[in-house]
Design a protein around this motif. Structure first.
Motif, PDB file in Angstrom:
ATOM      1  N   SER A   1      -2.909  -4.195   5.695  1.00  0.00           N
ATOM      2  CA  SER A   1      -2.506  -3.201   4.668  1.00  0.00           C
ATOM      3  C   SER A   1      -1.148  -2.518   4.729  1.00  0.00           C
ATOM      4  CB  SER A   1      -3.689  -2.041   4.733  1.00  0.00           C
ATOM      5  OG  SER A   1      -4.989  -2.327   4.447  1.00  0.00           O
ATOM      6  N   VAL A   2      -0.764  -2.501   6.190  1.00  0.00           N
ATOM      7  CA  VAL A   2       0.433  -1.715   6.184  1.00  0.00           C
ATOM      8  C   VAL A   2       1.736  -2.807   5.773  1.00  0.00           C
ATOM      9  CG1 VAL A   2       2.226  -0.838   7.964  1.00  0.00           C
ATOM     10  CG2 VAL A   2      -0.333  -0.165   8.162  1.00  0.00           C
ATOM     11  N   ILE A   3       1.278  -4.216   5.852  1.00  0.00           N
ATOM     12  CA  ILE A   3       2.462  -5.114   5.489  1.00  0.00           C
ATOM     13  C   ILE A   3       2.433  -5.306   4.122  1.00  0.00           C
ATOM     14  CG2 ILE A   3       2.864  -7.689   5.413  1.00  0.00           C
ATOM     15  CD1 ILE A   3       1.469  -7.831   8.200  1.00  0.00           C
ATOM     16  N   LEU A   4       1.395  -4.864   3.451  1.00  0.00           N
ATOM     17  CA  LEU A   4       1.300  -5.072   1.920  1.00  0.00           C
ATOM     18  C   LEU A   4       1.950  -3.839   1.285  1.00  0.00           C
ATOM     19  CD1 LEU A   4      -2.236  -6.612   1.272  1.00  0.00           C
ATOM     20  CD2 LEU A   4       0.061  -7.765   1.246  1.00  0.00           C
ATOM     21  N   LEU A   5       1.803  -2.514   1.915  1.00  0.00           N
ATOM     22  CA  LEU A   5       2.250  -1.433   1.405  1.00  0.00           C
ATOM     23  C   LEU A   5       3.721  -1.230   1.833  1.00  0.00           C
ATOM     24  CD1 LEU A   5       1.841   1.339   0.068  1.00  0.00           C
ATOM     25  CD2 LEU A   5       0.896   2.141   2.405  1.00  0.00           C
ATOM     26  N   ARG A   6       4.057  -1.402   2.898  1.00  0.00           N
ATOM     27  CA  ARG A   6       5.377  -1.098   3.336  1.00  0.00           C
ATOM     28  C   ARG A   6       6.405  -2.289   3.165  1.00  0.00           C
ATOM     29  NH1 ARG A   6       6.839   3.747   6.268  1.00  0.00           N
ATOM     30  NH2 ARG A   6       8.625   2.734   6.451  1.00  0.00           N
TER      31      ARG A   6
ATOM     32  N   ASP B   1      -1.826  -0.444  -4.510  1.00  0.00           N
ATOM     33  CA  ASP B   1      -3.190  -0.338  -4.497  1.00  0.00           C
ATOM     34  C   ASP B   1      -3.984  -0.481  -2.993  1.00  0.00           C
ATOM     35  OD1 ASP B   1      -2.246  -2.984  -4.176  1.00  0.00           O
ATOM     36  OD2 ASP B   1      -4.041  -3.771  -5.277  1.00  0.00           O
ATOM     37  N   VAL B   2      -3.133  -0.472  -1.944  1.00  0.00           N
ATOM     38  CA  VAL B   2      -3.895  -0.487  -0.804  1.00  0.00           C
ATOM     39  C   VAL B   2      -3.421   0.454   0.071  1.00  0.00           C
ATOM     40  CG1 VAL B   2      -3.710  -3.230  -0.485  1.00  0.00           C
ATOM     41  CG2 VAL B   2      -1.848  -1.682   0.460  1.00  0.00           C
ATOM     42  N   PHE B   3      -4.321   1.014   0.900  1.00  0.00           N
ATOM     43  CA  PHE B   3      -3.890   2.017   2.116  1.00  0.00           C
ATOM     44  C   PHE B   3      -4.699   1.846   3.329  1.00  0.00           C
ATOM     45  CE2 PHE B   3      -4.942   6.456   3.746  1.00  0.00           C
ATOM     46  CZ  PHE B   3      -3.848   7.369   3.166  1.00  0.00           C
ATOM     47  N   PRO B   4      -3.844   2.106   4.420  1.00  0.00           N
ATOM     48  CA  PRO B   4      -4.236   1.674   5.778  1.00  0.00           C
ATOM     49  C   PRO B   4      -5.619   2.915   6.263  1.00  0.00           C
ATOM     50  CG  PRO B   4      -1.986   2.867   5.486  1.00  0.00           C
ATOM     51  CD  PRO B   4      -2.416   2.709   4.371  1.00  0.00           C
ATOM     52  N   ARG B   5      -6.458   2.493   5.883  1.00  0.00           N
ATOM     53  CA  ARG B   5      -7.722   3.318   6.536  1.00  0.00           C
ATOM     54  C   ARG B   5      -7.870   3.381   8.001  1.00  0.00           C
ATOM     55  NH1 ARG B   5      -8.995   1.600   1.304  1.00  0.00           N
ATOM     56  NH2 ARG B   5     -10.302   2.666   0.046  1.00  0.00           N
TER      57      ARG B   5
END
Length: 325
Positions: free
Chosen positions: A248-253, A259-263
């Motif tokens: 998720s962090v790779i996709l977001l940052r 549309d992703v969030f590091p839960r």
């Protein structure tokens, strides 16, 4: 392009200047602060004059991009480097624009955030931040893997030591500045060198597996870009050591996937409690309320934490060159 070759002392240096349009609202100080995380970052630098500075690799040595915001709707980008790298000079503005997310329209997020009483004041204070992105899949992987289960300052210290030990130093930023080490350079390093930066044995192994996959072409930026976020996350998780949070962090940052969030992130939970006050709201309920750009919450929570430390827009301070441990 190699990131380890320095310009020769006799090389002819060239300087190019570009104007980069931005989708308002945009604030360079907020976006660069979210990108670098801490003022001691040696790859992404903010100067006392308010310039954002980054060094890119080029065939004949590093080139420096200096970014200023003279107007709300535009950035000035000055590129300095070896005159023989004219083609690379021309590519830098688009890389800067991608890194700083200058064309992103965040109207849906602002509209949704305004309906959350506890979030609306923060969104107003931080209005103008865009979702920053790392320059490559490799840089995204490193910055995500290093941050697994450690504090902000511990992780940023490791990344800084990696940059110092394995990257290329660049003069002229007024503060320590390094070209981020590419996968080839990290793969050439011994386990002892990597462990000396503060990486655990498990993280060294994960970075080696990811570096080999990227170097062989088994995992590429294009593969991530062409997939939906769930499919891209599944592809990333095929590399041992990259789990749901890291993907998720790779996709977001790294890819600007809002549309992703590091839960299941303890830092996010603490920052959410800081902003909301008292008992934090349910994360899933908040993400549903924020809609398709809910990933922007991550950057706002990060800035809220930096704000409490007085580190939003805080310039890097000149100091003696950093040394790896």
């Amino acid at each position: 392009m190699s990131s380890h070759r320095r310009p020769s002392r006799t090389a002819k240096l060239a300087r190019s200047r570009f104007e980069l349009a931005v989708h308002e609202p945009f604030r360079l100080d907020l976006t660069a602060s979210a990108l670098r995380r801490v003022p001691t970052n040696a790859v992404d630098v903010l100067t006392p004059a308010g310039e954002y500075v980054h060094a890119f690799a080029a065939p004949h040595g590093p080139m420096i991009a200096r970014v200023a915001q003279p107007r709300p709707d535009a950035l000035d980008v000055t590129v300095e480097g070896d005159a023989r790298d004219a083609a690379a000079h021309q590519r830098v503005p688009s890389l800067v624009g991608r890194t700083l997310g200058v064309d992103r329209d965040l109207t849906p997020f602002y509209q949704a955030a305004a309906r959350l009483r506890w979030l609306a004041p923060l969104a107003r204070r931080m209005r103008g931040i865009k979702p920053p992105r790392y320059r490559s899949l490799w840089e995204s992987v490193v910055n995500s893997v290093v941050f697994q289960q450690v504090s902000l300052h511990s992780a940023t210290a490791v990344v800084r030591r990696m940059a110092v030990a394995l990257g290329t130093p660049v003069d002229g930023a007024g503060a320590p500045l390094y070209v981020f080490p590419d996968a080839e350079r990290v793969l050439r390093a011994s386990d002892a060198e990597l462990r000396a930066t503060g990486l655990s044995t498990a993280k060294v192994a994960t970075l080696r597996r990811a570096g080999e996959a990227i170097g062989s072409g088994a995992l590429t930026d294009a593969m991530i870009e062409e997939r939906t976020s769930p499919d891209a996350a599944a592809l990333l998780r095929q590399t041992k050591g990259i789990g749901p949070w890291t993907a998720s962090v790779i996709l977001l940052r790294g890819f600007g996937r809002l549309d992703v969030f590091p839960r299941n992130d303890s830092g996010v939970a603490r920052n959410l409690a800081l902003v909301a006050g008292g008992r934090p709201p349910d994360v899933d309920d908040v993400l549903d309320a924020l809609g398709p750009q809910h990933g922007m919450l991550y950057f706002h929570l990060l800035l809220a934490r930096l704000e409490t430390r007085g580190e939003v827009g805080d310039a890097a301070t000149p100091r003696r060159p950093l040394r790896s441990k």
